[in-house]
Design an enzyme around this catalytic site. Structure first.
Site, PDB file in Angstrom:
ATOM      1  N   GLY A   1       0.439   2.205  -6.280  1.00 41.15           N
ATOM      2  CA  GLY A   1      -0.796   1.464  -6.350  1.00 41.15           C
ATOM      3  C   GLY A   1      -1.864   2.335  -7.328  1.00 41.15           C
TER       4      GLY A   1
ATOM      5  NE  ARG B   1       4.360  -0.614  -4.600  1.00 38.65           N
ATOM      6  CZ  ARG B   1       3.152   0.461  -4.386  1.00 38.65           C
ATOM      7  NH1 ARG B   1       3.385   1.728  -3.982  1.00 38.65           N
ATOM      8  NH2 ARG B   1       1.799   0.051  -3.943  1.00 38.65           N
TER       9      ARG B   1
ATOM     10  CG  ASP C   1       2.077   7.355   1.867  1.00 40.65           C
ATOM     11  OD1 ASP C   1       2.134   6.677   0.899  1.00 40.65           O
ATOM     12  OD2 ASP C   1       2.181   7.101   2.999  1.00 40.65           O
TER      13      ASP C   1
ATOM     14  CB  THR D   1      -4.138   6.141  -2.497  1.00 32.69           C
ATOM     15  OG1 THR D   1      -4.050   5.144  -1.818  1.00 32.69           O
ATOM     16  CG2 THR D   1      -4.547   7.273  -1.415  1.00 32.69           C
TER      17      THR D   1
ATOM     18  CG  ASP E   1      -4.618   2.320   0.692  1.00 27.81           C
ATOM     19  OD1 ASP E   1      -5.454   1.559   0.463  1.00 27.81           O
ATOM     20  OD2 ASP E   1      -3.421   2.343   0.562  1.00 27.81           O
TER      21      ASP E   1
ATOM     22  CG  ASP F   1      -3.350   6.279   3.106  1.00 31.21           C
ATOM     23  OD1 ASP F   1      -3.575   7.081   2.135  1.00 31.21           O
ATOM     24  OD2 ASP F   1      -2.396   5.435   2.997  1.00 31.21           O
TER      25      ASP F   1
ATOM     26  NE  ARG G   1      -0.489   2.373   2.186  1.00 33.52           N
ATOM     27  CZ  ARG G   1       0.107   3.466   2.256  1.00 33.52           C
ATOM     28  NH1 ARG G   1       1.608   3.162   1.941  1.00 33.52           N
ATOM     29  NH2 ARG G   1      -0.043   4.389   2.353  1.00 33.52           N
TER      30      ARG G   1
END
Length: 322
Positions: free
Chosen positions: A11, A72, A103, A125, A127, A129, A171
């Site tokens: 992303g 991707r 990741d 990212t 996120d 995360d 996510r």
């Protein structure tokens, strides 16, 4: 003279262009050649590469998205795909690779390092995360995008005395919802890391209604499977609290926009350090930030760290939103 390859994968996140710029200019400053690889690992397998110079990254620090584009690639997850990737890198004389992403992208860099091809990861990212770093590129910009949206939604929510559920990305990580919810003054924040029942949310809403508050903002992370969807929550609040409820799913608007000053500086620091690591002969490392200091550690170690949630900040948010 080293030749460095660079790609963005997974992303997109605001600030990726600033990181690309930092890598390219730092590498050239230290006498290296740089190849940009378009469309991530997919572009690598398809030999979609271009040599970059100082002008290649001019006028991009303020732009969202990624000039190298992203995608991707399932083929790269296979051993055959990775062998082909290394073959392409060597064909173009590339000695080492910088990978900007999350990741999944880091896993690709780790596999390359295990095959003997030096790779460094830069966390990009929205996120946020990845446990090993306090912040990832794009998180701050996405958070500010959400805050801006909450402010606009609150205006109409107040005018019509409605409850508005704002669903944000992340996510399985609730950082974006938590930070944006606090900064946006949300009455309720729902994240994957904290179990909460729908009737508890309805009761909280009825409590605020009793003290005369007729409108509310609920920020909900997309990964709250135990609560259900925003539509499920809307139904419960309508039935149990008698509220007029609207749902706004912000979606991919959170990925776009000009990166904040914080993300531009963070990305620049990450890109510069990544080149330093490669020139030092380091491999299988990721860069990050802890206590405002740029750090680096082994990719495997970084990926193995389970993401922790700032429960103290979450509890504070509950207190401030009574």
């Amino acid at each position: 003279m080293k030749t460095i390859g660079i790609l963005t994968s997974g992303g997109d996140a605001p600030g990726m262009n600033a990181a690309i710029r930092a890598v390219v200019r730092s590498a050239i400053y230290y006498g290296c050649k740089v190849y940009g690889i378009n469309r991530g690992y997919k572009g690598l397998l398809e030999e979609d590469l271009m040599e970059m110079n100082l002008s290649s990254v001019g006028d991009i620090i303020h732009r969202g998205g990624t000039m190298l584009k992203s995608s991707r690639c399932e083929e790269f997850k296979t051993e055959e795909g990775r062998k082909l990737g290394v073959k392409v890198l060597k064909k173009y004389g590339i000695d080492c690779l910088v990978v900007i992403g999350g990741d999944g992208s880091f896993n690709g860099a780790k596999k390359l390092s295990e095959m003997g091809f030096p790779a460094i990861g830069i966390p990009g990212t929205i996120d946020n995360d990845l446990e090993y770093t306090d912040y990832t590129i794009g998180f701050d910009t996405a958070m500010n995008t959400v805050i801006d949206a909450i402010g606009k939604i609150r205006d109409t929510s107040s005018s019509h005395e409605r409850v508005n559920i704002v669903e944000v990305m992340g996510r399985n990580c609730g950082d974006l919802a938590l930070y944006a919810g606090i900064a946006g003054g949300a009455e309720t924040i729902i994240v994957p890391e904290v179990d909460v029942k729908l009737d508890e949310i309805a009761l909280r809403l009825k409590t605020t209604q009793k003290r005369g508050k007729r409108h509310s903002i609920i920020v909900m992370a997309e990964g709250v499977e135990k609560v259900g969807s925003a539509s499920d929550l809307k139904k419960v609040l309508t039935e149990q609290a008698g509220a007029d409820v609207r749902v706004t799913v912000l979606g991919h608007v959170q990925r776009g926009g000009s990166p904040t000053a914080f993300d531009r500086i963070l990305a620049s620091r990450f890109g510069y350090r990544a080149v330093e690591l490669l020139l030092e002969g380091k491999s299988s490392r990721v860069v990050g930030i802890k206590d405002n200091k740029i750090i680096d550690l082994d990719i495997q170690e970084a990926l193995a760290m389970p993401k922790t949630f700032n429960r103290e900040l979450y509890e504070m948010a509950k207190v401030l939103s009574i």
